[in-house]
Design an enzyme around this catalytic site. Structure first.
Site, mmCIF file in Angstrom:
data_model
loop_
_atom_site.group_PDB
_atom_site.id
_atom_site.type_symbol
_atom_site.label_atom_id
_atom_site.label_comp_id
_atom_site.label_asym_id
_atom_site.label_seq_id
_atom_site.Cartn_x
_atom_site.Cartn_y
_atom_site.Cartn_z
ATOM 1 N N GLN A 131 4.733 -0.713 -48.198
ATOM 2 C CA GLN A 131 4.277 -0.250 -49.506
ATOM 3 C C GLN A 131 2.962 0.511 -49.428
ATOM 4 O OE1 GLN A 131 3.731 -4.520 -50.797
ATOM 5 N NE2 GLN A 131 1.994 -3.657 -51.912
ATOM 6 N N CYS A 137 4.647 -3.965 -54.608
ATOM 7 C CA CYS A 137 5.468 -4.992 -53.962
ATOM 8 C C CYS A 137 6.656 -5.389 -54.823
ATOM 9 C CB CYS A 137 4.616 -6.214 -53.645
ATOM 10 S SG CYS A 137 3.799 -6.961 -55.091
ATOM 11 N N HIS A 273 2.401 -11.561 -55.475
ATOM 12 C CA HIS A 273 3.091 -10.674 -54.538
ATOM 13 C C HIS A 273 4.599 -10.884 -54.627
ATOM 14 C CE1 HIS A 273 3.298 -8.012 -51.125
ATOM 15 N NE2 HIS A 273 3.762 -8.922 -50.286
ATOM 16 N N ASN A 295 8.803 -9.201 -45.990
ATOM 17 C CA ASN A 295 7.631 -8.650 -46.656
ATOM 18 C C ASN A 295 7.720 -7.124 -46.681
ATOM 19 O OD1 ASN A 295 5.159 -8.587 -47.927
ATOM 20 N ND2 ASN A 295 3.992 -9.412 -46.217
#
Length: 332
Positions: A131, A137, A273, A295
């Site tokens: 990102q 996110c 997040h 992630n």
């Protein structure tokens, strides 16, 4: 000796002795700058160096303990926590308990979930994305869950556009690089009658003007919220497809995670997040059950972009970074 091995070795030395010699820190910092292609203004160099020294010692102090996970110096090692939090997170918590109660489906307890699931090896997860310094996110979590749902329904893995969500979903309440929510991302995809591919609407890492020229490559019909703080319900849902989840990621145990099963109450439950729940299993070396999480900080972070977070915590949600607090998934 590779930079990675050198940094790991130096981290152990940091605890073995009271303090690195100044030239040791300087050499490691030069290696860090080269590895991560860092460029500093002359006025900030000493601040970055001080941050690096402090984070290097933090990593070293952790790694000499008998924990189930290891930390490592990574691309964030020249930052203080507040800067890291402001640049690389972006989930905007909203109390939606009154809405979730209307959108939660009862888990079918007659369907036994398998002991382990890995949607990465099953082909439902795209390669790890990055990102950048944009609080998007939530968009990566949204696309990850939609990519997984499309794969389960259609048998095709298609990389979908985070930038389209960043640029175009403000009507649903999202704020681009300033944050958003996965459910609001799903609602945009429903309202827009689909979402384009990554290649047709590529990611820029910045807020942009909404483009309407691309053709939708995937659609969803609805989204469902999983019961909050219910690991059995989350396991059952995750056995069917990847799940969009929110966590707290601003603590050092997450920021510098490298390997093993993260099991530490300092991780917290203040959601900031959005990530993707890509499966679950058991780690024989630590004898801990874990959730597998993808992630969006690139493959150089964590275990090639992934993290294992402890599962079956008996209500101690802080140990797993609050990941059961806001799970949801789309249906094609």
């Amino acid at each position: 000796m590779s930079v990675k091995v050198l940094l790991a070795f130096a981290a152990v030395l940091a605890v073995a002795s009271a303090l690195h010699a100044p030239n040791e820190y300087q050499g490691l910092f030069r290696a860090f700058i080269k590895q991560h292609n860092k460029h500093y203004h002359v006025d900030e160099f000493h601040v970055r160096f001080a941050n690096f020294k402090a984070n290097l010692d933090l990593v070293a102090a952790h790694n000499v303990q008998n924990k189930s996970f290891k930390l490592a110096v990574n691309q964030f090692a020249d930052m203080q926590q507040e800067e890291f939090r402001s640049k690389f997170l972006g989930y905007k918590f909203v109390d939606r308990s009154h809405l979730r109660s209307k959108n939660v489906e009862e888990v079918n307890s007659s369907v036994a979930a398998p002991d382990a699931v890995n949607w990465v090896t099953n082909g439902a997860v795209t390669p790890v994305k990055n990102q950048g310094q944009c609080g998007s996110c939530w968009a990566f979590s949204t696309t990850g869950a939609t990519e997984g749902a499309w794969f389960v329904a259609k048998g095709a893995l298609v990389s979908l556009s985070e930038q389209q969500l960043v640029d175009c979903s403000s009507a649903q309440g999202n704020q681009g690089c300033n944050g958003g929510l996965m459910d609001q991302g799903f609602q945009y995809i429903i309202t827009n009658k689909g979402i384009c591919t990554e290649s047709d609407y590529p990611y820029t890492g910045a807020d942009g003007t909404c483009q309407t020229s691309c053709t939708a490559a995937a659609t969803i019909s609805k989204f469902t919220d999983v019961a909050v703080n219910n690991e059995d319900a989350l396991k059952t849902a995750n056995a069917q497809q990847p799940i969009a989840i929110a966590i707290e990621a601003d603590q050092s145990v997450f920021q510098f995670y490298s390997s093993g099963v993260l099991d530490d109450a300092s991780c917290g439950v203040n959601l900031d997040h959005g990530v993707l729940l890509a499966g679950y299993g058991h780690d024989s070396s630590s004898n801990k059950d874990f959730w597998l999480v993808k992630n969006s900080w690139g493959a150089s972070w964590g275990a090639a972009g992934y993290i294992q977070i402890v599962r079956n915590v008996n209500g101690n949600w802080a140990r797993q970074c609050g990941l059961t607090s806001d799970p949801s998934y789309p249906t094609v």
